[in-house]
Write a protein that holds these residues in place. Structure first.
Motif, PDB file in Angstrom:
ATOM      1  N   ARG A 416       0.831  -1.216   0.000  1.00  0.00           N
ATOM      2  CA  ARG A 416       0.000   0.000   0.000  1.00  0.00           C
ATOM      3  C   ARG A 416       0.864   1.264   0.000  1.00  0.00           C
ATOM      4  O   ARG A 416       0.390   2.347  -0.357  1.00  0.00           O
ATOM      5  CB  ARG A 416      -0.935   0.005   1.209  1.00  0.00           C
ATOM      6  N   GLU A 417       2.138   1.147   0.403  1.00  0.00           N
ATOM      7  CA  GLU A 417       3.028   2.307   0.404  1.00  0.00           C
ATOM      8  C   GLU A 417       3.744   2.496  -0.923  1.00  0.00           C
ATOM      9  O   GLU A 417       4.471   3.471  -1.089  1.00  0.00           O
ATOM     10  CB  GLU A 417       4.069   2.181   1.515  1.00  0.00           C
ATOM     11  N   THR A 418       3.558   1.582  -1.863  1.00  0.00           N
ATOM     12  CA  THR A 418       4.365   1.598  -3.080  1.00  0.00           C
ATOM     13  C   THR A 418       3.636   2.155  -4.295  1.00  0.00           C
ATOM     14  O   THR A 418       4.191   2.200  -5.386  1.00  0.00           O
ATOM     15  CB  THR A 418       4.851   0.177  -3.412  1.00  0.00           C
ATOM     16  N   ILE A 419       2.380   2.586  -4.122  1.00  0.00           N
ATOM     17  CA  ILE A 419       1.595   3.184  -5.199  1.00  0.00           C
ATOM     18  C   ILE A 419       1.001   4.477  -4.639  1.00  0.00           C
ATOM     19  O   ILE A 419       0.651   4.537  -3.459  1.00  0.00           O
ATOM     20  CB  ILE A 419       0.503   2.209  -5.680  1.00  0.00           C
ATOM     21  N   PRO A 420       0.927   5.541  -5.434  1.00  0.00           N
ATOM     22  CA  PRO A 420       0.495   6.823  -4.862  1.00  0.00           C
ATOM     23  C   PRO A 420      -0.848   6.766  -4.144  1.00  0.00           C
ATOM     24  O   PRO A 420      -0.978   7.268  -3.027  1.00  0.00           O
ATOM     25  CB  PRO A 420       0.450   7.750  -6.086  1.00  0.00           C
ATOM     26  N   PHE A 421      -1.848   6.143  -4.759  1.00  0.00           N
ATOM     27  CA  PHE A 421      -3.181   6.083  -4.155  1.00  0.00           C
ATOM     28  C   PHE A 421      -3.693   4.643  -4.219  1.00  0.00           C
ATOM     29  O   PHE A 421      -4.348   4.259  -5.188  1.00  0.00           O
ATOM     30  CB  PHE A 421      -4.140   7.054  -4.855  1.00  0.00           C
ATOM     31  N   PRO A 422      -3.376   3.834  -3.210  1.00  0.00           N
ATOM     32  CA  PRO A 422      -3.705   2.405  -3.265  1.00  0.00           C
ATOM     33  C   PRO A 422      -5.194   2.132  -3.230  1.00  0.00           C
ATOM     34  O   PRO A 422      -5.948   2.802  -2.526  1.00  0.00           O
ATOM     35  CB  PRO A 422      -3.013   1.850  -2.005  1.00  0.00           C
ATOM     36  N   ARG A 423      -5.584   1.121  -3.995  1.00  0.00           N
ATOM     37  CA  ARG A 423      -6.939   0.603  -3.983  1.00  0.00           C
ATOM     38  C   ARG A 423      -6.896  -0.761  -3.307  1.00  0.00           C
ATOM     39  O   ARG A 423      -6.320  -1.708  -3.840  1.00  0.00           O
ATOM     40  CB  ARG A 423      -7.496   0.504  -5.406  1.00  0.00           C
ATOM     41  N   LEU A 424      -7.524  -0.807  -2.117  1.00  0.00           N
ATOM     42  CA  LEU A 424      -7.539  -2.013  -1.310  1.00  0.00           C
ATOM     43  C   LEU A 424      -8.968  -2.536  -1.196  1.00  0.00           C
ATOM     44  O   LEU A 424      -9.911  -1.886  -1.666  1.00  0.00           O
ATOM     45  CB  LEU A 424      -6.954  -1.727   0.073  1.00  0.00           C
ATOM     46  N   LEU A 425      -9.132  -3.679  -0.566  1.00  0.00           N
ATOM     47  CA  LEU A 425     -10.439  -4.328  -0.510  1.00  0.00           C
ATOM     48  C   LEU A 425     -11.518  -3.395   0.020  1.00  0.00           C
ATOM     49  O   LEU A 425     -12.633  -3.362  -0.500  1.00  0.00           O
ATOM     50  CB  LEU A 425     -10.343  -5.589   0.359  1.00  0.00           C
ATOM     51  N   ASN A 426     -11.216  -2.624   1.049  1.00  0.00           N
ATOM     52  CA  ASN A 426     -12.195  -1.724   1.644  1.00  0.00           C
ATOM     53  C   ASN A 426     -11.783  -0.254   1.541  1.00  0.00           C
ATOM     54  O   ASN A 426     -12.148   0.548   2.396  1.00  0.00           O
ATOM     55  CB  ASN A 426     -12.435  -2.094   3.115  1.00  0.00           C
ATOM     56  N   ARG A 427     -11.013   0.075   0.518  1.00  0.00           N
ATOM     57  CA  ARG A 427     -10.540   1.469   0.416  1.00  0.00           C
ATOM     58  C   ARG A 427     -10.588   1.959  -1.019  1.00  0.00           C
ATOM     59  O   ARG A 427      -9.892   1.433  -1.894  1.00  0.00           O
ATOM     60  CB  ARG A 427      -9.121   1.601   0.965  1.00  0.00           C
ATOM     61  N   LEU A 428     -11.414   2.961  -1.248  1.00  0.00           N
ATOM     62  CA  LEU A 428     -11.501   3.654  -2.523  1.00  0.00           C
ATOM     63  C   LEU A 428     -11.296   5.157  -2.326  1.00  0.00           C
ATOM     64  O   LEU A 428     -11.536   5.962  -3.214  1.00  0.00           O
ATOM     65  CB  LEU A 428     -12.868   3.388  -3.178  1.00  0.00           C
ATOM     66  N   TYR A 429     -10.830   5.550  -1.150  1.00  0.00           N
ATOM     67  CA  TYR A 429     -10.625   6.963  -0.801  1.00  0.00           C
ATOM     68  C   TYR A 429      -9.235   7.107  -0.203  1.00  0.00           C
ATOM     69  O   TYR A 429      -8.827   6.249   0.582  1.00  0.00           O
ATOM     70  CB  TYR A 429     -11.680   7.409   0.233  1.00  0.00           C
ATOM     71  N   PRO A 430      -8.500   8.154  -0.462  1.00  0.00           N
ATOM     72  CA  PRO A 430      -8.837   9.235  -1.400  1.00  0.00           C
ATOM     73  C   PRO A 430      -8.563   8.824  -2.841  1.00  0.00           C
ATOM     74  O   PRO A 430      -7.856   7.890  -3.103  1.00  0.00           O
ATOM     75  CB  PRO A 430      -7.919  10.368  -0.967  1.00  0.00           C
TER      76      PRO A 430
END
Length: 430
Positions: A416-430
Motif C-alpha cells: 500500500r506504500e508503493t503506489i500513490p493512491f492504493p486501492r484495497l479491498l475496503n478502500r476507494l478513498y482518497p
C-alpha cells in the motif's frame, strides 16, 4: 537564480531562490532551522536573526508546517547534511500559511495515514518510496528501449480474460459485458506478431478479496512479449532486466535507500544468473521443511514462497509447473506434457512472486484443444486463436508486478506504500 533542491550542489557559494514547503522547524534563540521540501528533495535552511530583516526572522519562527514559500539564500557546504549542503537564508516570501496540518511529526495509525494519503505522500518516507518507484519505471524503459522493444498500450476495457473471470471487474459496455483488464498479455501477443519485441506498462485490476500485504486491487504491470523467443531465452531476459533495475536503484537512489534504512548489501547480491528450482523440487523441499499440507498439484501461498526464498540470497525461479494450475495458453514441456514451460520469479526476503512468465502455445491445433478444454468460445477469444493461424511462431512473455518489486527493492513491508493512491479491498478513498 531559481533552482531546486535536487540541483543545489551546482550553486555552492551562490544566492538562489527555491519554491518550497516547510516540512518541519526548530529554533534556538537567535537561529531558526527550517526543514524544507520542494518535491525534488529535502534540505535545511538556516535563518540567523542578525542576517535578515526582523519580519523575515519572525516569519521563520512562526510559520506553520506545510506553509509554502519562496526562500532565498546562499548555498553552503555542510558535511552533516544528507545532501551535503544547506542554505543560509536572506529572505522568505510567504505564499500560503498552512493551518492545523493534520499529519504532525508524531506517530499516526495506518488507517489515519491512509485516510490522509493525499497528504501522507509529502513525508520523507513516502517521498523516498515514490522516487524509487520512478527509478524502477525509468530504468525499465531504458532496458527495453536499448534492446529494440516497442512500447505498446493494450486496452484496459476488454471482452476476454487472460485468466479466471471470477477475479475480474465486470462492467457494462453499452449492450454487452466487458472487464477491466487483469493483464494485457493476449493483446501484447498480437502486437509481438506485428512488431517482434514489445512491452507494455500500465494499470491492471484484480477483483480478489485479499487483505495480505502483497495484494492490491489496482496495480501496475510491465508485460513484454517476444516473437521467436523460447522459454530459456525469456528466463535470461527476465534476470537481466531485474538485475538492471536493482543496479539502477543502487546507483541513483542512495539518498532514498538510506532514508528507508534499506540494507543495500542484500540488493548488491542480485546478479545473474539467478538460481532455479523446479516445481517438483520445490514440493520436495517444502515437505522436508515441515510443510506437510502441500501436495503435488497445489499452488504455493506466501509461507511456501517465503520458505523457498529464504534458501537463497537472490531472486529464484520456480520452473516447470503442472499445467492444471497454470493458464491455458502455456506451452507444454517437451519431456512431460503434464508440465508447462513457465516460471515464477520469487523475490528474496519474503516479498513473494514478482514475475510470472511462460513460453506461449504457438500451435493452432493444440491451442484449439485448450480452448475446448477450458470452454473458451465466441468472438471474445476467436481473434487470439487466429494468431496461431497466420504465420505463428514460438514466442514467450512475462509480467512483472511493479508494486511488489518496489516493496522488495525499497524494503517496505506493505504494497500500500508503493503506489500513490492504493486501492484495497475496503478502500476507494482518497
Amino acid at each position: 537564480m531559481k533552482t531546486t533542491i535536487q540541483h543545489i550542489a551546482k550553486y555552492e557559494g551562490q544566492e538562489v531562490t527555491i519554491g518550497a514547503w516547510l516540512a518541519n522547524k526548530r529554533s534556538s534563540g537567535k537561529i531558526a532551522f527550517l526543514q524544507l521540501r520542494d518535491g525534488t528533495g529535502f534540505m535545511q535552511a538556516v535563518v540567523v536573526k542578525n542576517d535578515v530583516d526582523e519580519n523575515v526572522f519572525k516569519l521563520a519562527k512562526t510559520m506553520n508546517q506545510e506553509s509554502s514559500m519562496y526562500i532565498t539564500g546562499t548555498i553552503v557546504e555542510d558535511k552533516r547534511s544528507p545532501i551535503g549542503y544547506e542554505m543560509q537564508v536572506k529572505n522568505i516570501e510567504l505564499i500560503q500559511e498552512a493551518v492545523d496540518y493534520p499529519i504532525t511529526p508524531k506517530e499516526h495509525g495506518t488507517e489515519f495515514l491512509m485516510d490522509h494519503r493525499h497528504l501522507w505522500l509529502r513525508s520523507r518516507r513516502q517521498h523516498a518510496v515514490m522516487k524509487i518507484r520512478n527509478e524502477i519505471i525509468r530504468s525499465t524503459y531504458e532496458f527495453f528501449n536499448a534492446r529494440d522493444f516497442v512500447k505498446v498500450d493494450p486496452p484496459i476495457l476488454t471482452g476476454a480474460s487472460a485468466e479466471d473471470t471470477t477475479e475480474l471487474f465486470h462492467v457494462e459496455y453499452f449492450d454487452e459485458e466487458a472487464y477491466l483488464s487483469q493483464s494485457g498479455q493476449l493483446y501484447m501477443e498480437a502486437a509481438a506478431m506485428a512488431l517482434g519485441k514489445v512491452f507494455s506498462f500500465g494499470p491492471t485490476f484484480r477483483a480478489e478479496k485479499s487483505k495480505t500485504r502483497r495484494h492490491l486491487i489496482e496495480f501496475w504491470m510491465m508485460e513484454p512479449e517476444m516473437a521467436f523467443v523460447e522459454h530459456e531465452e525469456s528466463l535470461q531476459i527476465q534476470e537481466q532486466y531485474v538485475t538492471h533495475v536493482v543496479q539502477s536503484v543502487l546507483e541513483n537512489c542512495q539518498t532514498e535507500l538510506k532514508q528507508l534504512d534499506r540494507d543495500i548489501s542484500k540488493l548488491e547480491k542480485v546478479k545473474t544468473p539467478f538460481p532455479r528450482i523446479t516445481y517438483g523440487e520445490a514440493i520436495k523441499f517444502l515437505k522436508e521443511k515441515g510443510f506437510t499440507d502441500i501436495e503435488w498439484g497445489d499452488d504455493f501461498g506466501a509461507p511456501h514462497e517465503t520458505a523457498i526464498a529464504e534458501n537463497y540470497n537472490q531472486p529464484v525461479f520456480i520452473t516447470n509447473w503442472p499445467k492444471e494450475i497454470k493458464a491455458f495458453y502455456m506451452q507444454p514441456h517437451p519431456d512431460n506434457p503434464e508440465l508447462v514451460l513457465c516460471a515464477d520469479l520469487i523475490a528474496p526476503e519474503g516479498y513473494g512472486e514478482i514475475i510470472g512468465g511462460s513460453e506461449r502455445i504457438h500451435d493452432y491445433d493444440l491451442m484449439k484443444q485448450r480452448y475446448e478444454e477450458h470452454g473458451l468460445s465466441g468472438p471474445a477469444y476467436e481473434w487470439y486463436l487466429e494468431l496461431r493461424k497466420y504465420g505463428s511462431v514460438p514466442h514467450s512473455g512475462f509480467g512483472l508486478g511493479l508494486e511488489r518489486t518496489v516493496a522488495w527493492i525499497s524494503g517496505v513491508e506493505h504494497v500500500r506504500e508503493t503506489i500513490p493512491f492504493p486501492r484495497l479491498l475496503n478502500r476507494l478513498y482518497p
